[in-house]
Design an enzyme around this catalytic site. Structure first.
Site, mmCIF file in Angstrom:
data_model
loop_
_atom_site.group_PDB
_atom_site.id
_atom_site.type_symbol
_atom_site.label_atom_id
_atom_site.label_comp_id
_atom_site.label_asym_id
_atom_site.label_seq_id
_atom_site.Cartn_x
_atom_site.Cartn_y
_atom_site.Cartn_z
ATOM 1 N N SER A 195 -5.439 -0.249 -2.849
ATOM 2 C CA SER A 195 -4.609 0.108 -4.001
ATOM 3 C C SER A 195 -4.536 1.611 -4.252
ATOM 4 O O SER A 195 -4.404 2.055 -5.395
ATOM 5 C CB SER A 195 -5.072 -0.634 -5.260
ATOM 6 O OG SER A 195 -4.974 -2.040 -5.077
ATOM 7 N N GLY A 204 -1.672 0.441 1.983
ATOM 8 C CA GLY A 204 -0.900 -0.776 2.220
ATOM 9 C C GLY A 204 0.412 -0.740 1.451
ATOM 10 O O GLY A 204 1.399 -0.147 1.889
ATOM 11 N N GLY A 205 0.417 -1.360 0.289
ATOM 12 C CA GLY A 205 1.642 -1.516 -0.507
ATOM 13 C C GLY A 205 2.444 -0.234 -0.669
ATOM 14 O O GLY A 205 3.671 -0.232 -0.492
ATOM 15 N N ASN A 213 -0.452 1.191 6.379
ATOM 16 C CA ASN A 213 -0.697 -0.116 7.005
ATOM 17 C C ASN A 213 0.375 -1.049 6.455
ATOM 18 O O ASN A 213 0.272 -1.527 5.335
ATOM 19 C CB ASN A 213 -2.109 -0.606 6.638
ATOM 20 C CG ASN A 213 -2.340 -2.033 7.094
ATOM 21 O OD1 ASN A 213 -1.608 -2.556 7.945
ATOM 22 N ND2 ASN A 213 -3.354 -2.671 6.539
ATOM 23 N N TRP A 214 1.390 -1.247 7.269
ATOM 24 C CA TRP A 214 2.541 -2.031 6.777
ATOM 25 C C TRP A 214 2.238 -3.520 6.657
ATOM 26 O O TRP A 214 2.970 -4.254 6.014
ATOM 27 C CB TRP A 214 3.736 -1.840 7.723
ATOM 28 C CG TRP A 214 4.389 -0.503 7.646
ATOM 29 C CD1 TRP A 214 3.908 0.644 7.044
ATOM 30 C CD2 TRP A 214 5.669 -0.142 8.208
ATOM 31 N NE1 TRP A 214 4.804 1.684 7.208
ATOM 32 C CE2 TRP A 214 5.889 1.214 7.909
ATOM 33 C CE3 TRP A 214 6.623 -0.837 8.931
ATOM 34 C CZ2 TRP A 214 7.044 1.889 8.306
ATOM 35 C CZ3 TRP A 214 7.773 -0.178 9.334
ATOM 36 C CH2 TRP A 214 7.981 1.178 9.015
ATOM 37 N N GLY A 270 -4.713 -4.712 -2.309
ATOM 38 C CA GLY A 270 -3.534 -5.437 -2.777
ATOM 39 C C GLY A 270 -3.688 -6.038 -4.169
ATOM 40 O O GLY A 270 -2.890 -6.857 -4.596
#
Ligand code: PGA
Length: 255
Positions: free
Chosen positions: A216, A237-238, A13-14, A176
């Site tokens: 995370s 994500g990250g 998920n950018w 995040g």
């Protein structure tokens, strides 16, 4: 609980990251690193990168997703994108109900359900996000919250349509923040979601449901999380913004 009944899927998920040249570089790096994956690989990218992503991943094992879609087919909704617009481009997946949409853009369980409906009607596959806030976890109502979110989101979804849905359990306090749920916490809630699905659609549907963990997840902790019996992949994500890190997570899911 038999993990072989379902496919593990690792989805990036950018969020609101990467210009087109940056997207091109990341995808070009990623393609050879994940080509032998023994799990589903999806990258969910900003609308402006969809065309680039579709072009670059054509003929590879990487599928492309969007990060949201509107519930109406078309109309006076300035700034919005419909599910039909995504489907027509060749986009296969769409993330719906991400906690950032719930937190910053007024998304509710009801609008999540409407968007799920629109996505399914357009022929898309859905990555449906559910998850509790920190205060809800502290109040001991995590399972009630995610179960309610799941039930409302799936309202009106048929058993056949359910096969095009993946659920991502994402505790909001872990997104995040660098605070990952422990493998046991992730498994416990994923299990609860599976039971919710089983109650609605029967045991076989629950057993076949891909339920990811997100929040995370990274190259260092993915293996432990993905080893849990009810964790069938991740929404990343990250760590999806760095090709080697994302590839390491894909490898962990391929074991
Ligand atoms: P994170 O994001 O991996 O950066 O915590 C996960 C997500 O929001 O899907």
């Amino acid at each position: 609980m038999n993990k072989t009944l379902r496919q593990a899927v690792i989805a990036g998920n950018w969020k609101m990251n990467k210009t087109r040249p940056e997207a091109k570089a990341l995808i070009t790096d990623l393609i050879p690193l994940v080509k032998d994956a023994d799990c589903g690989v999806v990258i969910c990218v900003p609308y402006t990168n969809l065309e680039t992503a579709l072009e670059l991943t054509a003929g590879t094992n990487i599928k492309v997703g969007a990060e949201n879609c509107h519930w109406a087919k078309s109309g006076a909704f300035t700034g919005e994108i419909s599910a039909d617009m995504l489907a027509e481009m060749g986009v296969e997946y769409v993330v719906i109900g991400h906690s950032e949409r719930r937190q910053y853009f007024g998304e509710t369980d009801v609008t999540v359900n409407q968007r799920v409906r629109a996505a399914l009607d357009a022929g898309l596959k859905v990555i449906l996000c559910v998850g509790e806030l920190l205060e809800q976890r502290e109040q001991g109502i995590t399972e009630e919250i995610v179960s309610m979110q799941t039930k409302i989101a799936l309202g009106g979804v048929s058993a056949e349509e359910l096969k095009r849905i993946i659920i991502a359990y994402e505790p909001v306090w872990a997104i995040g923040t660098g605070k990952t749920a422990t493998a046991e916490q992730a498994n416990e809630v994923n299990h609860c979601i599976r039971e919710t699905v089983s109650k609605l659609y029967g045991q076989a549907a629950g057993d076949a449901m891909t339920i990811q963990y997100g929040g995370s997840m990274n190259a260092a902790n993915a293996e432990e999380l993905l080893a849990q019996p009810d964790v069938d992949g991740g929404l990343i994500g990250g760590a999806s913004l760095k090709a080697p890190d994302f590839a390491t997570i894909v490898k962990a899911a391929s074991k």
